[in-house]
Scaffold this active site. Sequence first.
Site, PDB file in Angstrom:
ATOM      1  N   GLU A   1      12.761   2.544  14.895  1.00 29.91           N
ATOM      2  CA  GLU A   1      12.737   3.524  13.802  1.00 29.91           C
ATOM      3  C   GLU A   1      12.495   4.906  14.395  1.00 29.91           C
ATOM      4  O   GLU A   1      13.334   5.801  14.276  1.00 29.91           O
ATOM      5  CB  GLU A   1      11.649   3.164  12.788  1.00 29.91           C
ATOM      6  CG  GLU A   1      11.596   4.097  11.585  1.00 29.91           C
ATOM      7  CD  GLU A   1      10.465   3.736  10.615  1.00 29.91           C
ATOM      8  OE1 GLU A   1      10.483   4.287   9.504  1.00 29.91           O
ATOM      9  OE2 GLU A   1       9.576   2.930  10.959  1.00 29.91           O
TER      10      GLU A   1
ATOM     11  N   ASP B   1       8.675   1.850   0.719  1.00 25.49           N
ATOM     12  CA  ASP B   1       7.489   2.350  -0.003  1.00 25.49           C
ATOM     13  C   ASP B   1       7.938   2.918  -1.350  1.00 25.49           C
ATOM     14  O   ASP B   1       8.014   4.139  -1.526  1.00 25.49           O
ATOM     15  CB  ASP B   1       6.791   3.450   0.807  1.00 25.49           C
ATOM     16  CG  ASP B   1       6.331   2.978   2.167  1.00 25.49           C
ATOM     17  OD1 ASP B   1       5.369   2.196   2.217  1.00 25.49           O
ATOM     18  OD2 ASP B   1       6.939   3.391   3.179  1.00 25.49           O
TER      19      ASP B   1
ATOM     20  N   ASP C   1       0.815  -1.211   0.000  1.00 28.50           N
ATOM     21  CA  ASP C   1       0.000   0.000   0.000  1.00 28.50           C
ATOM     22  C   ASP C   1       0.853   1.268   0.000  1.00 28.50           C
ATOM     23  O   ASP C   1       0.313   2.371  -0.022  1.00 28.50           O
ATOM     24  CB  ASP C   1      -1.002   0.014   1.165  1.00 28.50           C
ATOM     25  CG  ASP C   1      -0.459  -0.600   2.438  1.00 28.50           C
ATOM     26  OD1 ASP C   1       0.774  -0.762   2.545  1.00 28.50           O
ATOM     27  OD2 ASP C   1      -1.248  -0.931   3.346  1.00 28.50           O
TER      28      ASP C   1
END
Length: 333
Positions: free
Chosen positions: A200, A279, A16
Amino acid sequence: MIDITLPLTDIHRHLDGNIRAQTILDLGRQFNIALPAQTLETLIPHVQVTSTEPDLVSFLTKLDWGVKVLASLDACRRVAFENIEDAARNGLHYVELRFSPGYMAMAHQLPIAGVVEAVIDGVRDGCNTFGVEARLIGIMSRTFGEAACLQELDALLAHREKITALDLAGDELGFPGSLFLSHFNRARDAGWHITVHAGEAAGPESIWQAIRELGAERIGHGVKAVEDRALMDFLAQQRIGIESCLTSNIQTSTVASLADHPLKTFLEHGVLASLNTDDPAVQGVDIIHEYHVAAPAAGLSREQIRQAQINGLEIAFLSDGEKRALREKVAAA
């Protein structure tokens, strides 16, 4: 820098987060969804990072336009199929695609279990068409809270045979892993592998928690592990993999520059760290960029880049037999 005699993998890749800008335009027009721009050139700044974002949450807003156009299950099926096509174009032999079904369903109140099924169908068709091998990792989007994550988990478990692993992603600082212990207990009971976004935005304690409490076999990003020598030792000794995403960590301001990225240190320490995209469409990069541009800029030698490529298959959620078969297939090509 890519060794063509070895399998090329991408095991931290958000389905996504890899919705093409052209597909966003197409689906926006198909479903009469108002977009911030009407041409590909003018849309790209809204859906792709064009400069460093101040933090992870700001970066994640770039993903939203991609899911806002998912107005049908067929649209979900399309983007899943295109993810495999993109992987094939990048020369990937094996990809692990992770996705948050609740996030994909949210804008148009799609049935979450239906989204899972549509993604499974699209990935299967893509693999059959393009010859890429793929596995699916379900994501619980921690940002939406425990109850929403439970809905995602239930939808994923309805198709448990087609899902390989469970992940936890989103706002790491606001929603620590401790909120999701029962969710991961159910995932392990289902026989799934576990990977967790940790270290992160939060510190090394988040990685320890992911391993000790959630059962993580791999860590997504994990850049803060470098701050804890005992953790680095543990990762190396226990062969817990780090899914490194170089460009992503710069774009989210997780790391100041590629020269400051800890991937080189991980590899020097014997940690099984690999190179991945994260991504791709949102970042405007592909796996080739990570190997040929980002990795050298992060100070990796040619041999360290090769080791990261080897590690990608070593820590993949495949059986030893499946890994061996993939090595033999690539070697014979």
